[in-house]
Structure formats: C-alpha cells, structure tokens
Design a protein around this motif. Structure first.
Motif, PDB file in Angstrom:
ATOM      1  N   ILE A  43       0.834  -1.174   0.168  1.00 34.65           N
ATOM      2  CA  ILE A  43      -0.078   0.044   0.015  1.00 34.65           C
ATOM      3  C   ILE A  43       0.936   1.467   0.065  1.00 34.65           C
ATOM      4  O   ILE A  43       0.411   2.516  -0.530  1.00 34.65           O
ATOM      5  CB  ILE A  43      -0.964   0.132   1.021  1.00 34.65           C
ATOM      6  CG1 ILE A  43      -1.966   1.031   1.153  1.00 34.65           C
ATOM      7  CG2 ILE A  43      -0.239   0.195   2.530  1.00 34.65           C
ATOM      8  CD1 ILE A  43      -3.036   0.997   0.163  1.00 34.65           C
ATOM      9  N   ASN A  44       2.048   1.072   0.757  1.00 35.38           N
ATOM     10  CA  ASN A  44       3.024   2.341   0.588  1.00 35.38           C
ATOM     11  C   ASN A  44       3.636   2.673  -0.828  1.00 35.38           C
ATOM     12  O   ASN A  44       3.930   3.861  -1.104  1.00 35.38           O
ATOM     13  CB  ASN A  44       3.974   2.173   1.679  1.00 35.38           C
ATOM     14  CG  ASN A  44       3.545   2.164   3.012  1.00 35.38           C
ATOM     15  OD1 ASN A  44       2.539   2.899   3.305  1.00 35.38           O
ATOM     16  ND2 ASN A  44       4.297   1.393   3.803  1.00 35.38           N
ATOM     17  N   ASP A  45       3.529   1.623  -1.656  1.00 33.85           N
ATOM     18  CA  ASP A  45       4.034   1.672  -2.942  1.00 33.85           C
ATOM     19  C   ASP A  45       3.079   2.432  -3.505  1.00 33.85           C
ATOM     20  O   ASP A  45       3.426   3.538  -4.483  1.00 33.85           O
ATOM     21  CB  ASP A  45       4.564   0.466  -3.475  1.00 33.85           C
ATOM     22  CG  ASP A  45       5.553  -0.127  -3.124  1.00 33.85           C
ATOM     23  OD1 ASP A  45       6.554   0.414  -2.418  1.00 33.85           O
ATOM     24  OD2 ASP A  45       5.718  -1.420  -3.272  1.00 33.85           O
ATOM     25  N   LEU A  46       1.805   2.087  -3.377  1.00 33.37           N
ATOM     26  CA  LEU A  46       0.515   3.024  -4.283  1.00 33.37           C
ATOM     27  C   LEU A  46       0.491   4.387  -3.809  1.00 33.37           C
ATOM     28  O   LEU A  46       0.345   5.187  -4.601  1.00 33.37           O
ATOM     29  CB  LEU A  46      -0.645   2.094  -3.897  1.00 33.37           C
ATOM     30  CG  LEU A  46      -0.897   0.682  -4.609  1.00 33.37           C
ATOM     31  CD1 LEU A  46      -2.053   0.041  -4.278  1.00 33.37           C
ATOM     32  CD2 LEU A  46      -0.768   0.858  -6.184  1.00 33.37           C
ATOM     33  N   VAL A  68       2.888  20.387 -11.317  1.00 31.87           N
ATOM     34  CA  VAL A  68       4.061  20.881 -11.992  1.00 31.87           C
ATOM     35  C   VAL A  68       3.528  21.183 -13.599  1.00 31.87           C
ATOM     36  O   VAL A  68       3.747  22.371 -13.985  1.00 31.87           O
ATOM     37  CB  VAL A  68       5.332  20.331 -11.938  1.00 31.87           C
ATOM     38  CG1 VAL A  68       6.187  20.745 -13.010  1.00 31.87           C
ATOM     39  CG2 VAL A  68       5.847  20.387 -10.533  1.00 31.87           C
ATOM     40  N   SER A  69       2.727  20.348 -14.091  1.00 31.71           N
ATOM     41  CA  SER A  69       2.335  20.597 -15.473  1.00 31.71           C
ATOM     42  C   SER A  69       1.218  21.600 -15.538  1.00 31.71           C
ATOM     43  O   SER A  69       1.215  22.349 -16.466  1.00 31.71           O
ATOM     44  CB  SER A  69       1.632  18.976 -15.956  1.00 31.71           C
ATOM     45  OG  SER A  69       2.556  18.250 -15.982  1.00 31.71           O
ATOM     46  N   ILE A  70       0.421  21.675 -14.585  1.00 37.78           N
ATOM     47  CA  ILE A  70      -0.706  22.795 -14.515  1.00 37.78           C
ATOM     48  C   ILE A  70       0.339  24.165 -14.352  1.00 37.78           C
ATOM     49  O   ILE A  70      -0.111  25.050 -15.174  1.00 37.78           O
ATOM     50  CB  ILE A  70      -1.406  22.316 -13.269  1.00 37.78           C
ATOM     51  CG1 ILE A  70      -2.202  21.312 -14.072  1.00 37.78           C
ATOM     52  CG2 ILE A  70      -2.279  23.785 -13.235  1.00 37.78           C
ATOM     53  CD1 ILE A  70      -3.312  20.991 -12.851  1.00 37.78           C
ATOM     54  N   LEU A  71       1.212  24.233 -13.674  1.00 37.78           N
ATOM     55  CA  LEU A  71       2.074  25.371 -13.440  1.00 37.78           C
ATOM     56  C   LEU A  71       2.866  25.756 -14.716  1.00 37.78           C
ATOM     57  O   LEU A  71       2.938  26.738 -15.006  1.00 37.78           O
ATOM     58  CB  LEU A  71       3.244  25.507 -12.324  1.00 37.78           C
ATOM     59  CG  LEU A  71       2.553  25.190 -10.835  1.00 37.78           C
ATOM     60  CD1 LEU A  71       3.505  25.357  -9.858  1.00 37.78           C
ATOM     61  CD2 LEU A  71       2.032  26.665 -10.512  1.00 37.78           C
ATOM     62  N   VAL A 102       3.735  10.913  -6.376  1.00 38.35           N
ATOM     63  CA  VAL A 102       4.625  11.519  -7.393  1.00 38.35           C
ATOM     64  C   VAL A 102       3.911  11.770  -8.593  1.00 38.35           C
ATOM     65  O   VAL A 102       4.062  12.658  -9.450  1.00 38.35           O
ATOM     66  CB  VAL A 102       5.518  10.308  -7.778  1.00 38.35           C
ATOM     67  CG1 VAL A 102       6.355  10.782  -9.212  1.00 38.35           C
ATOM     68  CG2 VAL A 102       6.284  10.122  -6.667  1.00 38.35           C
ATOM     69  N   GLY A 103       2.758  11.099  -8.935  1.00 34.83           N
ATOM     70  CA  GLY A 103       1.590  11.383 -10.111  1.00 34.83           C
ATOM     71  C   GLY A 103       1.134  12.606  -9.822  1.00 34.83           C
ATOM     72  O   GLY A 103       0.950  13.484 -10.644  1.00 34.83           O
ATOM     73  N   SER A 104       0.488  13.111  -8.519  1.00 31.75           N
ATOM     74  CA  SER A 104       0.011  14.189  -8.225  1.00 31.75           C
ATOM     75  C   SER A 104       0.863  15.613  -8.487  1.00 31.75           C
ATOM     76  O   SER A 104       0.666  16.645  -8.877  1.00 31.75           O
ATOM     77  CB  SER A 104      -0.549  14.308  -6.678  1.00 31.75           C
ATOM     78  OG  SER A 104      -1.833  13.249  -6.543  1.00 31.75           O
ATOM     79  N   PHE A 105       2.331  15.086  -7.879  1.00 30.10           N
ATOM     80  CA  PHE A 105       3.070  16.263  -8.065  1.00 30.10           C
ATOM     81  C   PHE A 105       3.627  16.474  -9.572  1.00 30.10           C
ATOM     82  O   PHE A 105       3.517  17.623  -9.944  1.00 30.10           O
ATOM     83  CB  PHE A 105       4.258  15.745  -7.445  1.00 30.10           C
ATOM     84  CG  PHE A 105       5.751  16.938  -7.367  1.00 30.10           C
ATOM     85  CD1 PHE A 105       5.382  18.006  -6.746  1.00 30.10           C
ATOM     86  CD2 PHE A 105       6.654  16.875  -8.396  1.00 30.10           C
ATOM     87  CE1 PHE A 105       6.467  19.126  -6.723  1.00 30.10           C
ATOM     88  CE2 PHE A 105       7.770  17.690  -8.531  1.00 30.10           C
ATOM     89  CZ  PHE A 105       7.597  18.822  -7.760  1.00 30.10           C
TER      90      PHE A 105
END
Length: 62
Positions: free
Chosen positions: A3-6, A19-22, A12-15
């Motif tokens: 679960i910690n891997d998920l 950054v893409s939106i910025l 990381v995906g949210s980050f």
C-alpha cells in the motif's frame, strides 16, 4: 505491491500533474487569455439587465 508503494506512486503522479499545470499556466501564449479572463468581473455589460418586479397579490390565502 505494498500500500505504501501505491501511496508513493499517487504522490509522485499528483506532483507531476501539479507541475504540469504550473507550466501550462505560465506559458507566454496562454497569458493573454488568462489576463482577459481575470478582468471579466470588471467588464460592464453592454445592455443592463432589467429585472421584473414581482408584486404580491393581495387577497385570499389558501
């Protein structure tokens, strides 16, 4: 997969999305559109909207 891997993958995906939106918002080609959108609340309507007056009728209540 733990679960910690998920959770790490989700973080990381949210980050990356953040950054893409910025980057998308700070591009020069989008700045004109965003400045125009930012000033929309201050633009006066060409023709003011006339509201109908609602008059309560006096009489019998049901």
């Amino acid at each position: 997969m733990n679960i910690n891997d998920l959770r790490s993958i989700a973080t990381v995906g949210s980050f990356i999305v953040f950054v893409s939106i910025l980057i998308w918002t700070w591009k020069k080609r989008n700045s004109r559109d965003f400045k125009e959108a930012a000033n929309l609340p201050f633009v006066e309507d060409a023709k003011p909207i006339k509201h109908k007056k609602i008059i309560a009728k006096k009489g019998k209540r049901e």
